[in-house]
Write an enzyme that holds these catalytic residues in place. Structure first.
Site, mmCIF file in Angstrom:
data_model
loop_
_atom_site.group_PDB
_atom_site.id
_atom_site.type_symbol
_atom_site.label_atom_id
_atom_site.label_comp_id
_atom_site.label_asym_id
_atom_site.label_seq_id
_atom_site.Cartn_x
_atom_site.Cartn_y
_atom_site.Cartn_z
ATOM 1 N N GLY A 195 -6.015 -3.712 5.052
ATOM 2 C CA GLY A 195 -5.984 -2.388 5.669
ATOM 3 C C GLY A 195 -7.307 -1.673 5.535
ATOM 4 O O GLY A 195 -8.189 -2.071 4.766
ATOM 5 N N ASP A 204 0.455 13.918 5.037
ATOM 6 C CA ASP A 204 -0.060 12.937 5.998
ATOM 7 C C ASP A 204 0.956 11.828 6.259
ATOM 8 O O ASP A 204 0.622 10.652 6.236
ATOM 9 C CB ASP A 204 -1.400 12.363 5.499
ATOM 10 C CG ASP A 204 -2.206 11.730 6.633
ATOM 11 O OD1 ASP A 204 -1.905 11.997 7.822
ATOM 12 O OD2 ASP A 204 -3.133 10.951 6.341
HETATM 13 N N1 LIG Z 1 0.363 -1.137 -1.268
HETATM 14 C C1 LIG Z 1 -0.003 -1.611 -0.083
HETATM 15 N N2 LIG Z 1 0.483 -2.795 0.362
HETATM 16 C C2 LIG Z 1 0.117 -3.298 1.570
HETATM 17 N N3 LIG Z 1 -0.733 -2.680 2.426
HETATM 18 C C3 LIG Z 1 -1.269 -1.504 2.049
HETATM 19 C C4 LIG Z 1 -0.937 -0.894 0.781
HETATM 20 N N4 LIG Z 1 -1.611 0.274 0.686
HETATM 21 C C5 LIG Z 1 -2.329 0.389 1.828
HETATM 22 N N5 LIG Z 1 -2.133 -0.657 2.660
HETATM 23 C C6 LIG Z 1 -2.713 -0.850 4.006
HETATM 24 O O1 LIG Z 1 -3.981 -0.170 4.071
HETATM 25 C C7 LIG Z 1 -3.948 0.894 5.064
HETATM 26 C C8 LIG Z 1 -4.792 2.064 4.574
HETATM 27 O O2 LIG Z 1 -4.282 2.541 3.319
HETATM 28 P P1 LIG Z 1 -4.314 4.075 2.930
HETATM 29 O O3 LIG Z 1 -3.543 4.858 3.962
HETATM 30 O O4 LIG Z 1 -3.894 4.240 1.519
HETATM 31 O O5 LIG Z 1 -5.890 4.369 3.101
HETATM 32 P P2 LIG Z 1 -6.614 5.745 3.461
HETATM 33 O O6 LIG Z 1 -8.073 5.458 3.491
HETATM 34 O O7 LIG Z 1 -6.152 6.788 2.504
HETATM 35 O O8 LIG Z 1 -6.064 6.024 4.919
HETATM 36 P P3 LIG Z 1 -6.155 7.385 5.814
HETATM 37 O O9 LIG Z 1 -7.351 7.186 6.686
HETATM 38 O O10 LIG Z 1 -4.847 7.365 6.580
HETATM 39 O O11 LIG Z 1 -6.248 8.534 4.857
HETATM 40 C C9 LIG Z 1 -2.452 1.205 5.246
HETATM 41 O O12 LIG Z 1 -2.137 1.773 6.514
HETATM 42 C C10 LIG Z 1 -1.819 -0.194 5.071
HETATM 43 O O13 LIG Z 1 -1.929 -0.943 6.273
#
Ligand SMILES: Nc1ncnc2c1ncn2[C@@H]1O[C@H](COP(=O)(O)OP(=O)(O)OP(=O)(O)O)[C@@H](O)[C@H]1O
Length: 306
Positions: free
Chosen positions: A9, A115
């Site tokens: 991700g 969010d």
């Molecule tokens: N525990 C997990 N298990 C599997 N995939 C995960 C997990 N945590 C995150 N991901 C994957 O990574 C992506 C991004 O994670 P996350 O939303 O925590 O990042 P972010 O940088 O905070 O995102 P945003 O831009 O939405 O704030 C998620 O949409 C998912 O596809």
């Protein structure tokens, strides 16, 4: 300690990698946060928040489980249990065909996540099943199936924008499509902004696509009115919703016109318990946040009791 397997991700904060935890002997997901001050600070807040849900989430089945964190070469790395691809990924995988809505689990929120969106809701199960898609527009047998997680258990992730309930929260929150009207109108927000997002997510799961696909505030409010009826006057205050006169283009007017009413939308996409679904969504998507269902009230709705 961890062996990188693959990238799973990406988000604003950085990348998420699937890794093998040699000590615990299990696969984990590690969020590698960008090595910039503002992201490091936000990550530390996320870690603080992540250590709290455990208190409210006995049995650990609502929020993603936090395993550990480390500071590696100026990158904060947050270690989580490994979950399946997000609802967003599943909707894409299924060519935006709808998900059965009984796959949805609602949460009793004690903090304001701010969010909630399909990208941040992940199934617990890594196993998938193919089920026939009765409503598939295509006649081709190869596309008449959709791939769904084997179990309906879902968990919420991404506590990077989570905040404790305080007075005077009125900065802009939520990803546009899931943003509540009080946030757009700058009236201040609280728990109900999460509930609005849940309503939008449920509709997206029924429909297969986001309902309010726009980034323009006026167009967004006009779409809301088209689907849900007129915004109450006290919410608009002295603001006049100049629509369609204030539209930026013909395309914008068409995009609003194309939105069906809530009733029609549900009738088109849901086969059973339609009146229950409509009633639930009307409660989740009430314009006035003080009239919107709370998470606890929503969980008591007859839709979830069936
Ligand atoms: N525990 C997990 N298990 C599997 N995939 C995960 C997990 N945590 C995150 N991901 C994957 O990574 C992506 C991004 O994670 P996350 O939303 O925590 O990042 P972010 O940088 O905070 O995102 P945003 O831009 O939405 O704030 C998620 O949409 C998912 O596809």
């Amino acid at each position: 300690m961890y062996k990188i397997n693959c990238k799973i991700g990406e988000g604003t904060f950085g990348q998420v990698l699937e890794c093998w935890d040699r000590q615990r002997k299990e696969m984990v997901a590690i969020k590698i946060v960008r090595a910039l001050k503002k992201y490091r600070e936000a990550a530390m807040i996320e870690i603080e928040i992540l250590q709290q849900p455990g208190k409210h989430d006995k049995g650990g089945n609502r929020y993603v489980q936090f395993r550990d964190w480390l500071d590696y070469r100026n990158h904060i790395c947050i270690v989580f249990e490994n979950l399946g691809p997000s609802l967003y990924d599943s909707l894409q995988e299924n060519n935006c065909r709808s998900f059965p809505i009984d796959l949805v689990l609602m949460h009793d929120l004690s903090m304001i996540h701010t969010d909630l969106k399909p990208e941040n809701i992940l199934p617990l199960s890594l196993e998938y099943v193919e089920v026939p898609d009765c409503k598939s527009p295509s006649r081709s047998p190869s596309t008449d199936f959709k791939t769904l997680p084997k179990s309906s258990a879902m968990k919420v992730i991404d506590f990077g924008s989570t905040t404790h309930k305080k007075e005077d929260l009125n900065y802009i929150v939520s990803t546009h499509h899931y943003r509540a009207p009080e946030v757009i109108l700058g009236h201040g927000w609280s728990y109900p902004c999460n509930i609005w997002s849940v309503g939008c997510i449920l509709i997206e799961l029924c429909k297969g696509k986001a309902l309010f696909q726009t980034r323009k505030n006026l167009e967004h409010l006009a779409m809301m009115e088209r689907v849900l009826g007129t915004l109450p006057e006290h919410m608009l205050k002295k603001l006049e919703l100049v629509w369609p006169e204030g539209a930026s283009s013909k395309e914008s007017i068409n995009a609003v016109m194309k939105r069906p009413t809530l009733q029609n939308l549900i009738m088109q996409h849901v086969d059973h318990s339609t009146s229950d679904v409509i009633h639930l969504l009307q409660g989740l998507l009430r314009f006035d946040p003080s009239e919107r269902l709370t998470a606890k009230e929503a969980l008591r709705h007859s839709f979830f009791r069936e």
